[in-house]
Design a protein around this motif. Sequence first.
Motif, PDB file in Angstrom:
ATOM      1  N   VAL A  31      26.956  -0.743  26.921  1.00 20.95           N
ATOM      2  CA  VAL A  31      26.752  -0.101  25.757  1.00 20.95           C
ATOM      3  C   VAL A  31      26.453   1.268  26.042  1.00 20.95           C
ATOM      4  CG1 VAL A  31      25.288  -0.086  23.585  1.00 20.95           C
ATOM      5  CG2 VAL A  31      25.861  -2.209  24.557  1.00 20.95           C
ATOM      6  N   ALA A  32      25.571   1.681  27.077  1.00 23.67           N
ATOM      7  CA  ALA A  32      25.123   2.957  27.276  1.00 23.67           C
ATOM      8  C   ALA A  32      26.007   3.639  28.136  1.00 23.67           C
ATOM      9  CB  ALA A  32      23.843   2.780  28.476  1.00 23.67           C
ATOM     10  N   MET A  33      26.922   3.508  28.889  1.00 31.64           N
ATOM     11  CA  MET A  33      28.122   4.294  29.505  1.00 31.64           C
ATOM     12  C   MET A  33      28.822   5.122  28.535  1.00 31.64           C
ATOM     13  SD  MET A  33      28.151   4.375  32.606  1.00 31.64           S
ATOM     14  CE  MET A  33      26.460   4.661  32.573  1.00 31.64           C
ATOM     15  N   PRO A  34      29.398   4.616  27.416  1.00 30.27           N
ATOM     16  CA  PRO A  34      29.944   5.674  26.579  1.00 30.27           C
ATOM     17  C   PRO A  34      29.117   6.859  26.079  1.00 30.27           C
ATOM     18  CG  PRO A  34      30.511   3.462  25.845  1.00 30.27           C
ATOM     19  CD  PRO A  34      29.534   3.275  26.843  1.00 30.27           C
ATOM     20  N   GLU A  35      27.897   6.527  25.892  1.00 27.29           N
ATOM     21  CA  GLU A  35      26.917   7.639  25.521  1.00 27.29           C
ATOM     22  C   GLU A  35      26.618   8.516  26.592  1.00 27.29           C
ATOM     23  OE1 GLU A  35      25.912   8.771  22.459  1.00 27.29           O
ATOM     24  OE2 GLU A  35      27.130   7.278  21.329  1.00 27.29           O
ATOM     25  N   GLY A  71      49.792  18.866  41.289  1.00 26.00           N
ATOM     26  CA  GLY A  71      49.331  17.945  42.211  1.00 26.00           C
ATOM     27  C   GLY A  71      48.563  16.825  41.460  1.00 26.00           C
ATOM     28  N   PRO A  72      48.702  15.597  41.966  1.00 26.13           N
ATOM     29  CA  PRO A  72      47.963  14.666  41.146  1.00 26.13           C
ATOM     30  C   PRO A  72      46.498  14.732  40.661  1.00 26.13           C
ATOM     31  CG  PRO A  72      48.513  13.823  43.356  1.00 26.13           C
ATOM     32  CD  PRO A  72      49.036  15.270  43.245  1.00 26.13           C
ATOM     33  N   GLU A  73      45.810  15.511  41.795  1.00 26.69           N
ATOM     34  CA  GLU A  73      44.152  15.471  41.591  1.00 26.69           C
ATOM     35  C   GLU A  73      44.145  16.279  40.372  1.00 26.69           C
ATOM     36  OE1 GLU A  73      42.326  16.967  45.004  1.00 26.69           O
ATOM     37  OE2 GLU A  73      43.004  15.210  46.282  1.00 26.69           O
ATOM     38  N   SER A  74      44.825  17.591  40.060  1.00 28.82           N
ATOM     39  CA  SER A  74      44.528  18.304  39.102  1.00 28.82           C
ATOM     40  C   SER A  74      44.802  17.633  37.780  1.00 28.82           C
ATOM     41  CB  SER A  74      45.379  19.472  39.073  1.00 28.82           C
ATOM     42  OG  SER A  74      46.810  19.635  39.171  1.00 28.82           O
ATOM     43  N   THR A  75      45.942  16.824  37.804  1.00 23.73           N
ATOM     44  CA  THR A  75      46.386  16.124  36.503  1.00 23.73           C
ATOM     45  C   THR A  75      45.229  14.960  36.221  1.00 23.73           C
ATOM     46  OG1 THR A  75      48.891  16.000  37.279  1.00 23.73           O
ATOM     47  CG2 THR A  75      48.148  14.638  35.713  1.00 23.73           C
ATOM     48  N   VAL A  76      44.862  14.305  37.243  1.00 24.07           N
ATOM     49  CA  VAL A  76      43.666  13.489  37.047  1.00 24.07           C
ATOM     50  C   VAL A  76      42.417  14.081  36.415  1.00 24.07           C
ATOM     51  CG1 VAL A  76      42.101  11.711  38.022  1.00 24.07           C
ATOM     52  CG2 VAL A  76      44.450  11.836  38.619  1.00 24.07           C
ATOM     53  N   ARG A  77      42.201  15.279  37.029  1.00 21.87           N
ATOM     54  CA  ARG A  77      40.976  16.070  36.418  1.00 21.87           C
ATOM     55  C   ARG A  77      41.215  16.515  35.017  1.00 21.87           C
ATOM     56  NH1 ARG A  77      39.206  21.383  36.070  1.00 21.87           N
ATOM     57  NH2 ARG A  77      36.836  21.676  36.583  1.00 21.87           N
ATOM     58  N   ALA A  78      42.373  16.992  34.743  1.00 24.66           N
ATOM     59  CA  ALA A  78      42.614  17.518  33.339  1.00 24.66           C
ATOM     60  C   ALA A  78      42.771  16.418  32.437  1.00 24.66           C
ATOM     61  CB  ALA A  78      44.090  18.062  33.290  1.00 24.66           C
ATOM     62  N   ARG A  79      43.146  14.859  32.554  1.00 24.85           N
ATOM     63  CA  ARG A  79      43.068  13.916  31.897  1.00 24.85           C
ATOM     64  C   ARG A  79      41.634  13.541  31.681  1.00 24.85           C
ATOM     65  NH1 ARG A  79      48.098  10.004  33.645  1.00 24.85           N
ATOM     66  NH2 ARG A  79      49.666  11.464  33.158  1.00 24.85           N
ATOM     67  N   ALA A  80      40.754  13.503  32.714  1.00 24.74           N
ATOM     68  CA  ALA A  80      39.402  13.357  32.722  1.00 24.74           C
ATOM     69  C   ALA A  80      38.492  14.124  31.498  1.00 24.74           C
ATOM     70  CB  ALA A  80      38.855  13.108  34.031  1.00 24.74           C
ATOM     71  N   LEU A  81      38.886  15.288  31.788  1.00 25.95           N
ATOM     72  CA  LEU A  81      38.204  16.375  31.111  1.00 25.95           C
ATOM     73  C   LEU A  81      38.891  16.219  29.649  1.00 25.95           C
ATOM     74  CD1 LEU A  81      38.364  19.687  33.127  1.00 25.95           C
ATOM     75  CD2 LEU A  81      36.364  18.030  32.486  1.00 25.95           C
ATOM     76  N   SER A  82      40.051  15.911  29.368  1.00 27.92           N
ATOM     77  CA  SER A  82      40.460  15.813  27.937  1.00 27.92           C
ATOM     78  C   SER A  82      39.559  14.503  27.572  1.00 27.92           C
ATOM     79  CB  SER A  82      41.880  15.560  27.963  1.00 27.92           C
ATOM     80  OG  SER A  82      42.522  15.160  26.755  1.00 27.92           O
ATOM     81  N   TRP A  83      39.458  13.559  28.105  1.00 32.82           N
ATOM     82  CA  TRP A  83      38.942  12.321  27.575  1.00 32.82           C
ATOM     83  C   TRP A  83      37.465  12.453  27.312  1.00 32.82           C
ATOM     84  CZ3 TRP A  83      35.163   9.092  29.832  1.00 32.82           C
ATOM     85  CH2 TRP A  83      34.961   7.987  29.332  1.00 32.82           C
ATOM     86  N   ALA A 127      33.263  13.418  23.369  1.00 33.78           N
ATOM     87  CA  ALA A 127      32.195  14.098  23.023  1.00 33.78           C
ATOM     88  C   ALA A 127      32.269  14.460  21.486  1.00 33.78           C
ATOM     89  CB  ALA A 127      32.294  15.619  23.644  1.00 33.78           C
ATOM     90  N   GLU A 128      33.519  14.656  20.942  1.00 31.55           N
ATOM     91  CA  GLU A 128      33.734  14.922  19.380  1.00 31.55           C
ATOM     92  C   GLU A 128      33.848  13.873  18.760  1.00 31.55           C
ATOM     93  OE1 GLU A 128      33.307  18.014  18.611  1.00 31.55           O
ATOM     94  OE2 GLU A 128      32.990  18.739  20.463  1.00 31.55           O
ATOM     95  N   ALA A 129      33.609  12.424  19.235  1.00 30.70           N
ATOM     96  CA  ALA A 129      33.829  11.326  18.267  1.00 30.70           C
ATOM     97  C   ALA A 129      32.947  11.116  17.241  1.00 30.70           C
ATOM     98  CB  ALA A 129      33.791  10.043  19.462  1.00 30.70           C
ATOM     99  N   SER A 130      33.470  10.806  16.186  1.00 32.50           N
ATOM    100  CA  SER A 130      32.521  10.596  15.030  1.00 32.50           C
ATOM    101  C   SER A 130      31.650   9.725  15.087  1.00 32.50           C
ATOM    102  CB  SER A 130      33.417  10.345  13.652  1.00 32.50           C
ATOM    103  OG  SER A 130      34.046   9.371  13.826  1.00 32.50           O
ATOM    104  N   ALA A 131      30.531   9.536  14.194  1.00 37.29           N
ATOM    105  CA  ALA A 131      29.825   8.455  14.228  1.00 37.29           C
ATOM    106  C   ALA A 131      30.350   6.944  14.153  1.00 37.29           C
ATOM    107  CB  ALA A 131      28.502   8.437  13.133  1.00 37.29           C
ATOM    108  N   THR A 132      31.427   6.851  13.098  1.00 34.87           N
ATOM    109  CA  THR A 132      31.815   5.548  13.056  1.00 34.87           C
ATOM    110  C   THR A 132      32.884   5.224  14.398  1.00 34.87           C
ATOM    111  OG1 THR A 132      32.553   6.025  10.744  1.00 34.87           O
ATOM    112  CG2 THR A 132      33.833   4.586  11.754  1.00 34.87           C
TER     113      THR A 132
END
Length: 424
Positions: free
Chosen positions: A391-395, A16-28, A33-38
Motif C-alpha cells: 500500500v505504501a510503495m505507490p505513494e 541505448g536500452p538504458e536511456s529508454t528504460v530511464r525515460a519510461r521510468a521517469l514518464s511513469w 505524481a499527477e494521479a488524481s485522488a480517485t
Amino acid sequence: MSDDPSSGEEGAPEGGPESTVRARALSWLDRLAEASATERLLISTSALVLSVVIGFFLVLAAGRMTTCDAAATTYLGVGFCYDPITVYDKLFLGAFGNLLANPLNGQFATTLSEATVLVFTGLAVAVAFRAGVFNIGGQGQMVLGALATAVIVFAVSPLVSGVVGTLLLVPFGLLVGAVVGGVYGAIPGALKAYADANEVITTIMLNFVATSVALYLVQDHFKDPESFANQTRTLPEYALFPKLVFPERASVSLYATAFAVVLALAIAYLLTRTSVGYDIRTSGLQPDAAEYGGVDAARTVVTSMALSGAIAGLGGAVYALMVLGNFQTGVPDYGFDGITVSILAGNNPVGVLGAALLFGVLKSGSIVVDVSTSVPPELVGVLRGLIVLFVAMPEFFRMIGKRLNLGDGVDGRGPAATDGGESE
C-alpha cells in the motif's frame, strides 16, 4: 562542429536500452505524481488486494510446510495447517470485535486507541516531510512529552478536582506535552538550519537520548514507590480523558479521538490556507525558489521541526492521559510507526486519519490472530509488513515523482496542491 551524421542532432536523446528504460521510468513517475485522488485510491486498493492474494499463498505454503494433527483447510484435495481465509478474517474483522453484539467491546477499543495515537505521530512526520526535512525523532519527542505530562499533571492535580479538574488538567497536560515535544523537535531543526547537520542522524540519536533520560528520571526521581515497574505515580481519574461511552477499563476516549481528527483537519488547513503553510510547502518543494521569494529557509526548518515535535509530544500526552494513566518506560514504537502512516497517507494530513486506522486495525487484528489461531506471530508479522509495503510503495514512488517534476511551481494547482487542494 562536426558534420558527421553519426554524432546525432543536438538535443536528441542518447540511444541505448538504458536511456529508454530511464525515460519510461521517469514518464511513469511523472504520471503517478499527477494521479488524481480517485486514481490513487484505486491504485492503493489494487495494491492492498494484491498483497492479500500474495499473503494468501504464503499462508498456504507455510501451512503446508508445518506439521499438525488435523488440517485447518483443504484446497484441491490437499490439506493445509493454516486457513488463509480465517487468518484474514481475524486480522481485519477481528480488530473490531463483535460490533453487533457489543459495539463497545474491548477489541474495538484497542483498535481505536492504536489509531488515535498513530494519528499524532503520523501528522508529526507528515508536517516535517512537507517542509523537506525528515523527522525520525518522533519517538523521542513522544516519550518526553508523555513523561512531562505525567509528572507535571500529577504535581498540580491536588490543586483541583472533579469536573473542573478534568476541564483544566487535560488541556494543561496536552499543552505540556506539546511544549516539551516542540522544544525537543526544534533542537535537530536548529542543527539542520544553522549547522547543516543531517536531521536523520540527529533525530535518530536524540531518540536514544530521550529514552535514556526518561529511564533515568523515572528510576531515580519519579518512580512510583508502590510499584516494581519503572513507572510514575498513577494520575487521579479526573486528570484523564473521560471514557465517555466506553467502559472505564477501556484504553480509548472518544474525546481524544475527536481531538485527533480536529487536529488533522487543522493541520491540513494550516498547510494549504495560511502563509505559514505556504512557506513550509514551498521550502519543501523548491527551497531555492522559496528563499529567492523571501522565505527564511532556516527559520522555516526550525518552525516545521518544532511543530512536528509538538504534534508528537501531543501524541505522548494523549498516550499518558488516555492509555496508561501515568508514564511507563518501554513506550511502544508509535513514533516509528508514524513514518509508515505518513507514507501511506502520502503526507496528506487528512489521509493520515485513514492510514492510522488501517495501521491500528492491523496491529489490533494481529493480537486476535495470535490468540485465536495457531498461526505463528512471525507469519502474522510478514502479512502485516506485506500489506503495509504494497500500500505504501505507490505513494512512495509518487513522492519521488513529485520531487523530480517541480516545473509547475506552488500555486495551489501544481505539484504542491493536487488532490483537490491537498498536496501529497
